[in-house]
Every structure is written in C-alpha cells, then in structure tokens.
Design an enzyme around this catalytic site. Sequence first.
Site, PDB file in Angstrom:
ATOM      1  N   ASP A  80       0.915  -1.191   0.007  1.00 42.39           N
ATOM      2  CA  ASP A  80      -0.007  -0.157   0.003  1.00 42.39           C
ATOM      3  C   ASP A  80       0.751   1.319   0.183  1.00 42.39           C
ATOM      4  OD1 ASP A  80      -1.772   2.063   0.492  1.00 42.39           O
ATOM      5  OD2 ASP A  80      -2.794   1.067   2.087  1.00 42.39           O
ATOM      6  N   ASP A 121      -3.068   2.641  -5.926  1.00 43.25           N
ATOM      7  CA  ASP A 121      -2.057   2.679  -4.946  1.00 43.25           C
ATOM      8  C   ASP A 121      -1.622   1.423  -4.072  1.00 43.25           C
ATOM      9  OD1 ASP A 121      -4.338   2.966  -3.732  1.00 43.25           O
ATOM     10  OD2 ASP A 121      -3.793   4.341  -2.200  1.00 43.25           O
ATOM     11  N   GLU A 122      -2.420   0.271  -4.343  1.00 42.54           N
ATOM     12  CA  GLU A 122      -2.298  -1.184  -3.720  1.00 42.54           C
ATOM     13  C   GLU A 122      -2.139  -2.108  -4.687  1.00 42.54           C
ATOM     14  OE1 GLU A 122      -5.099  -1.493  -0.488  1.00 42.54           O
ATOM     15  OE2 GLU A 122      -5.796   0.472  -0.747  1.00 42.54           O
TER      16      GLU A 122
END
Length: 409
Positions: free
Chosen positions: A9, A105-106
């Site tokens: 993350d 973003d992950e």
Amino acid sequence: MERTILHIDCNKFYASVECLYRPEIRNKPVAVGGSPESRHGIILTKNEIASKYGLTVGEPLWKARQKCPDLIIVPPNYPLYLRFSKLARMIYEDYSEYIEPFGLDESWLDVSGDLRSGKEIAEEIRKRVKEELGITVSIGVSFNKIFAKLGSDYKKPDAITVINKDNFKEIVYPLPCGDLLMVGRSTQNKLSLYGVKTIGELAKCDINFLKSVFGKNGEMLWLFANGRDNSPVKHKNEAAPVKSVGNSTTTSRDLTTVRDVKTVFRVLCESVARRMREQGLKGKTISVWVRDNELNSFSRQKRMKAYTDISTELFDNAMELFLNNSSKHFKIRSLGVSVCDFDFEYEQFDFAKSVEKRDKLEIIETTIDSLQRRFGNFCIVRACQLEDRELAGFNPHDEHIIHPIGFFN
C-alpha cells in the site's frame, strides 16, 4: 507449500506524489481534493501532517479548513499518479509474475516458492520504492490476501507487518470488524447490533447464523475472519471481464428543472454509449444514481427492451427512471449513469421497423465516434446541448480515469 502473499500500500499516495514534486509544501499540511468552485469539494487524500489535525478522506473541504486553516489544497493530477503506479508495478515485477492491483496505490503479490522469506522480500521492495520513487509503502506479509491487506493497514507509514498462522489471532482478532476487507459501515453496524464488534468475535460466530443475516456474504465474512481465504493472486497479464460501464458528474450548479437533468443525462449517456462501442459491448440493464444538494441519494435500475449501445436509448431509459423516482421539486447536485448485463442477441424484424431504425442510429453514432476521435469531443454536439453550455460543457469520456480492478472482479 504454504503461500506467501504480500499486500503493498503506497502511503498517502496522491499527497505523497504531490509533495515529491512540490518541495515548498512538503513540510506543510496538504490535501488532494476537488475544487470548491466546481463543487467537487472533498478530500481525496492527505499527507501525514494534515492527518494530525483529524482530517478524514471524503470530508468536505470547508470543514477541513475549519480544523486546519493553513491547509494547502492541491487539485488531483491523475496522469501523474498513473505514472507512479506503473513505476511501482515495474518494481514489483522483479519479484513475481502474480501481481493483482487493488486501486492505483495497492497491489497483492504472490511470492510463494521464493528462497527468501516474505519479510525479506517486503523489506527489499520497501527500500527500493523509497529510494527509486521517493515515496513510502506499507507492506503486509501473510498466508492469504485478506490478512496481507490487514497487515499493510496495521502499521503505517513505511512499515512491514507479518501475520502468520502462529500470530494471526493475537494481531487480527482484537481489530474491529470494519478493518476486515468487504466489511463496510452498514455491515459493521449490523454486526454491532448482534454484539459482534471485533474480528475475533466474528470468527467465533456460528456460520449458519451469519448466513441467515447476510445471505451468502455471511459465509464469506466467516471465512475471511478465520483466515480461510484461498483466492489466488491473479497473473499480471490476466484481464478481468468488464462488468459495467458508467459515468457520473457533480454539476456546476443545482439542477432544478427537467431540462437541466436532460442536458446532463444526455452528455453522460453519450459518453457511456461511446465507451461501450469502443469495447464492443452492448448492455441490457441501465442504472441511474441521483444525489441532491442535501447529499441524499438514490439509485434505480431497469432492464431495457434490447441489448444496446445507442446513447438515445440509454438517455430515454435514464430519464424514465429519473422521472418515475424523483420528487416534483428537486435540487440535484450529482447524476450518474451505468450499464451492465453485457451480451448479444439476434433481434427479430417487426412491422414497425424498429430493428432497422436502431441499425441506422448505430451507424450515425459510430460515425460521430470517428469524428470525435479525429477532431475532439466537441467537434460535433447536439443542438439541445448548446442551450446551456455551462451544464453541457464537460467531457466525461476523456476525463474518465479507469482505475485497476477491485477484489471480486
């Protein structure tokens, strides 16, 4: 062989990238958010300094400024975030072919079988992202995707948390149910009504009770809480089927007349239809989403008469749903349209020549697509859209950002 799954993350992703590119704001409270003037006025993300003021994602900007008068608000720059997302993925590809995105973003990585431990790989990735991209990540290491994500959320920023079969009860069970993937506010509230507040309490629930309350999702919740998620991390080249195509917008002013609503729905339906044609899709179920200026919202859907990618048909059905479900006096802030249930069926010709008419409309709209690709979205527009350029002057097709797929796609 026991699986080794990482969940990576990127911490405060949008804000971190903005602060990287703007040294003058790095040591100040920063939030990435929409423009108050265009009424997209909420926080999308904020940096660590802004978090100390109690700011939350989704909070209105005016409210955030009351908590933090010195807050610097930066408009989102999605092309830049997409670039950093791709750069991070290039680093991940050095460690595994099994990479599954979960938003920009992950990502999950399956590094099972590597001679190094999951923690060692995670530490190397954490250092590389920091040195090569200038941002930080938090990484969860576990034996399944659900606990790996819990691990990345457990300690932030710039941290690694290992959740294995020996310690997961100690780490996971005291956490609130809302920390578990797929447990939203509504599910958490319902669990709380039955006295189930922690993941440990959820894990100890009778599975038949959970199924009676939540249906098939009850079994999923029980499996997740007990660490029995066996879902694989998808291969980096695996493409998920498109399940829906949609666009929405927050308007520059309140929509108070049917004409206003028609103007906005026309633009949205043309964008959705064009995107469907670009992907060779035809859908039969249309949904509309409506939110008023007091943030009350509703969504409705219906099955259309035939599978279609024609904007006029989407528009007629969207307006029907809106008029049948809205009050006479309305002040609309946001509208959305989406289409799902994709397939194809052969249509039977009738005396009304409806099939021939639809074929002609499709030819016309495909021709318009070609012109707009060559000369821009506004090279050709409907005359009715010229009546109110303020409402009709947005371009959801080109402004639409396609984010990576979610967990169940």
